[in-house]
Design an enzyme around this catalytic site. Sequence first.
Site, PDB file in Angstrom:
ATOM      1  N   GLU A 180       1.085  -1.682   0.000  1.00  0.00           N
ATOM      2  CA  GLU A 180       0.323  -0.449   0.320  1.00  0.00           C
ATOM      3  C   GLU A 180       0.813   1.253  -0.183  1.00  0.00           C
ATOM      4  O   GLU A 180       0.543   2.145   0.928  1.00  0.00           O
ATOM      5  CB  GLU A 180      -0.776  -0.142   1.156  1.00  0.00           C
ATOM      6  CG  GLU A 180      -1.770  -1.058   1.408  1.00  0.00           C
ATOM      7  CD  GLU A 180      -3.180  -1.364   2.277  1.00  0.00           C
ATOM      8  OE1 GLU A 180      -3.068  -0.669   2.960  1.00  0.00           O
ATOM      9  OE2 GLU A 180      -3.486  -2.418   1.718  1.00  0.00           O
ATOM     10  N   ASN A 209       2.174  -4.769  -3.439  1.00  0.00           N
ATOM     11  CA  ASN A 209       0.921  -5.419  -3.095  1.00  0.00           C
ATOM     12  C   ASN A 209      -0.090  -3.892  -2.939  1.00  0.00           C
ATOM     13  O   ASN A 209       0.849  -2.758  -2.447  1.00  0.00           O
ATOM     14  CB  ASN A 209       1.026  -6.064  -2.769  1.00  0.00           C
ATOM     15  CG  ASN A 209      -0.822  -6.352  -1.642  1.00  0.00           C
ATOM     16  OD1 ASN A 209      -1.053  -7.701  -2.877  1.00  0.00           O
ATOM     17  ND2 ASN A 209      -1.078  -6.570  -1.088  1.00  0.00           N
ATOM     18  N   HIS A 217     -10.292  -6.107  -2.976  1.00  0.00           N
ATOM     19  CA  HIS A 217     -11.010  -6.174  -1.893  1.00  0.00           C
ATOM     20  C   HIS A 217     -12.420  -5.088  -2.671  1.00  0.00           C
ATOM     21  O   HIS A 217     -12.007  -4.243  -2.734  1.00  0.00           O
ATOM     22  CB  HIS A 217     -10.560  -5.159  -0.414  1.00  0.00           C
ATOM     23  CG  HIS A 217      -9.663  -5.540  -0.128  1.00  0.00           C
ATOM     24  ND1 HIS A 217     -10.022  -6.776   1.025  1.00  0.00           N
ATOM     25  CD2 HIS A 217      -8.172  -5.720  -0.048  1.00  0.00           C
ATOM     26  CE1 HIS A 217      -8.866  -6.872   1.157  1.00  0.00           C
ATOM     27  NE2 HIS A 217      -8.081  -6.665   0.967  1.00  0.00           N
ATOM     28  N   GLU A 220      -6.383 -10.775  -2.258  1.00  0.00           N
ATOM     29  CA  GLU A 220      -6.890 -10.954  -0.690  1.00  0.00           C
ATOM     30  C   GLU A 220      -8.342 -10.181  -1.706  1.00  0.00           C
ATOM     31  O   GLU A 220      -8.883  -9.213  -0.603  1.00  0.00           O
ATOM     32  CB  GLU A 220      -6.278  -9.360   0.124  1.00  0.00           C
ATOM     33  CG  GLU A 220      -4.838  -9.285   0.219  1.00  0.00           C
ATOM     34  CD  GLU A 220      -4.479  -7.963   1.181  1.00  0.00           C
ATOM     35  OE1 GLU A 220      -5.394  -7.296   1.291  1.00  0.00           O
ATOM     36  OE2 GLU A 220      -3.038  -7.860   1.298  1.00  0.00           O
ATOM     37  N   ASP A 225     -12.255 -10.069  -2.174  1.00  0.00           N
ATOM     38  CA  ASP A 225     -13.606 -10.579  -1.240  1.00  0.00           C
ATOM     39  C   ASP A 225     -14.235  -9.425  -1.820  1.00  0.00           C
ATOM     40  O   ASP A 225     -13.600  -8.973  -2.611  1.00  0.00           O
ATOM     41  CB  ASP A 225     -13.432 -10.659  -0.167  1.00  0.00           C
ATOM     42  CG  ASP A 225     -12.704  -9.080   1.021  1.00  0.00           C
ATOM     43  OD1 ASP A 225     -12.093  -7.929  -0.253  1.00  0.00           O
ATOM     44  OD2 ASP A 225     -12.171  -9.345   2.036  1.00  0.00           O
TER      45      ASP A 225
HETATM   46  C1  XIL Z   1      -6.906  -6.837   7.952  1.00  0.00           C
HETATM   47  C2  XIL Z   1      -6.920  -8.008   8.191  1.00  0.00           C
HETATM   48  O1  XIL Z   1      -7.896  -8.863   7.697  1.00  0.00           O
HETATM   49  C3  XIL Z   1      -7.937  -7.680   9.821  1.00  0.00           C
HETATM   50  O2  XIL Z   1      -7.832  -8.825  10.907  1.00  0.00           O
HETATM   51  C4  XIL Z   1      -6.708  -6.853  10.293  1.00  0.00           C
HETATM   52  O3  XIL Z   1      -7.310  -6.369  11.593  1.00  0.00           O
HETATM   53  C5  XIL Z   1      -6.575  -5.542   9.597  1.00  0.00           C
HETATM   54  O4  XIL Z   1      -5.671  -5.959   8.768  1.00  0.00           O
HETATM   55  N1  XIL Z   1      -5.473  -5.045   3.041  1.00  0.00           N
HETATM   56  C6  XIL Z   1      -4.226  -5.582   3.897  1.00  0.00           C
HETATM   57  C7  XIL Z   1      -4.492  -6.649   4.664  1.00  0.00           C
HETATM   58  O5  XIL Z   1      -2.962  -5.885   3.552  1.00  0.00           O
HETATM   59  O6  XIL Z   1      -3.249  -7.357   5.403  1.00  0.00           O
HETATM   60  C8  XIL Z   1      -5.296  -6.061   5.496  1.00  0.00           C
HETATM   61  O7  XIL Z   1      -6.371  -7.403   6.859  1.00  0.00           O
HETATM   62  C9  XIL Z   1      -6.298  -5.791   4.477  1.00  0.00           C
HETATM   63  C10 XIL Z   1      -6.435  -4.444   3.787  1.00  0.00           C
END
Ligand code: XIL
Length: 655
Positions: free
Chosen positions: A160, A201, A237, A266, A268
């Site tokens: 990020e 990432n 996401h 990641e 979802d």
């Molecule tokens: C999130 C986890 O899912 C949570 O449990 C935690 O509280 C916060 O982080 N981007 C990322 C992940 O790279 O590490 C994050 O994960 C979600 C967003």
Amino acid sequence: MPSSKWRSLAVVCAVASAAASVLIATPAHADGTLRGHAEERGKFIGAAIATSPLANETAYRNIASTEFNQITAENAMKWESTEPNDNQYTFTGADQIVNFATQNNQQVHGHTLVWHSQTPGWVQGLSATNMRAAMNEHIATVVGRYANNATVVSWDVVNEAFNEDGTFRQSFWFNTLGQSYIADAFRAARAADPNARLCINDYNVEGINAKSTAMFNLVQSLRAQNVPVDCVGFQGHLAIQFGFPNDIQQNMQRFANLGVQVRVTELDVRMQTPRTAAKDTTQAQYYTNVINACNAVTACAGVTIWGFTDKYSWVPDTFSGEGFALIYDNNYAIKPAYTAVHNALDGGGGGDTTPPSTPGTPTASNVTSSGATLSWGASTDTGGSGLAGYNVYREQGATDPLLGSPTTNSFTLTGLTANTQYQVYVRARDGAGNLSGNSQLVTFTTTGGGGTDTTPPSTPGTPTASNVTASGATLTWTASTDTGGSGLAGYNVYREQGATDPQLGSPTTNSITLTGLTANTQYQVYVRARDGAGNLSGNSALVTFTTTGGGTGGACTATGTVQTQWQTGYVIQPARVTAGSSAINGWTVTFTLPAGHTITGSWNTVLTVSGQTVTARNVGFNGNLAAGAFGEFGFQVSRPNGNTALPSGYTCTSP
Ligand code: XIL
């Protein structure tokens, strides 16, 4: 290529189906598991795993092991989990994840090393010198722990780094160290594990937009400077109310064409509550689209879902009024999204085994000393999964290297060798991964070389330096032009040092970010342009700049004294740090070990070793020194029998 850790995704049907029989939830496994289908494609399908349900719930463990061949720790490998206090490491959760994966023949993606979030406060408040040292030491320790563990194959090195508009996020990393922290982090990770695949990432980079384009430009420029970026992660996401990023495949492919692996890290797909059947259907389509995009891009290694059951998802805690983002419901029953992922991995349920038609013979145009454009008659696909694109190969006998995987029937080759014959053919690919027959060969010879172009490019403009930090700077200059025929190939950047001027880099554009510079040191740098035939322009005028840090020059000095020695080793005690005319709060000493010498122990300091360069930082009691006062530390070294060379170049900076 860091591939030796890349365990082949051997199908483990026996294990998978044995475990499936104890699965509580679902009927769908009669068709095979997600991982079984992914493995048939040579891809991974993964899930983020949380340590608490992993320890406590059989259903969670069963699905995690049966359905996925890849795992990412949801939180257990983040800095706050592994190094909550300076130099106090805990790997309980991380090891729990890695051991589970090893038992279940899964690969682990390490997440994440350098991020602005979930990093303890003690890191965020450090000075530039100490923050860089802490970052390097953290990476060395965490990556180093799993370097010889075949389960851990890849890392999110930087997470990020960008804002939505494509500028760098003003994180404590960037604000303290400038953008050079990114290159440094990748170099440290490569040093800690030469075989791990190293990723950058981010989120909202799935489609083509300002943020993903900034990431694209960064990856291209880092790789031009030999910074080891192997892979790009698109978090994924998504939310059904925001629409699907329809150019996801095109975006993946442009990164793939840079030579990096891509992956969805990641995934979802959330919805606004309440959950409805219609929303489930839209969500399922989003999952299908993502898996199809990865299937269609050869360089896409796989897709990781951010969890698997709605019972354990970060979404409701993070996005108010939203949820239900995953592929199993709260009771571990499959949702339409599961079936969507399953069928997309399976090639559309029916299984498309019909390859596309063979492409037409390519023609070559715009042949230069370093590139050419190829076009060919398009293929058609009747098997159901649809035409996904083409693979372009160079004919070279036993193994024909893949030059690229365009999605259209045309491709521009770059980076070719001047005055060289190339024979190239093309195969079409469909959404199920079927490959057509080989097209006929096209043969062409690059121009240049052999003395045809002897005209050097014009001399570049005087560089200007910006973002000067203690260890880096960005240089930019007015571009050169080339009229000799072979075309401008790039620039060589040199440090002016008298007799021999070391080359600092060879970018392809008129800018370079220098990293690894010495604090508080004057640099004079010039640039020469180079063309495709290797002609070099005159030297640009010099740019002069001084790196920051290191106090006011006289902040501290360091010396080392041999206390005792024997044939194969010696002890430096004391190594003494003396403050200058002002008090100092903390110090960092660097010195160089002779070739073949290695540190075997140290006291009253925290050491980081990178090659023969050793960085020693103060510990709690010897960091605060009044003007003219000294503090001491010591270390022991082993050496080749009788080699009496000693450490040299003790340099002290503060803070
Ligand atoms: C999130 C986890 O899912 C949570 O449990 C935690 O509280 C916060 O982080 N981007 C990322 C992940 O790279 O590490 C994050 O994960 C979600 C967003």
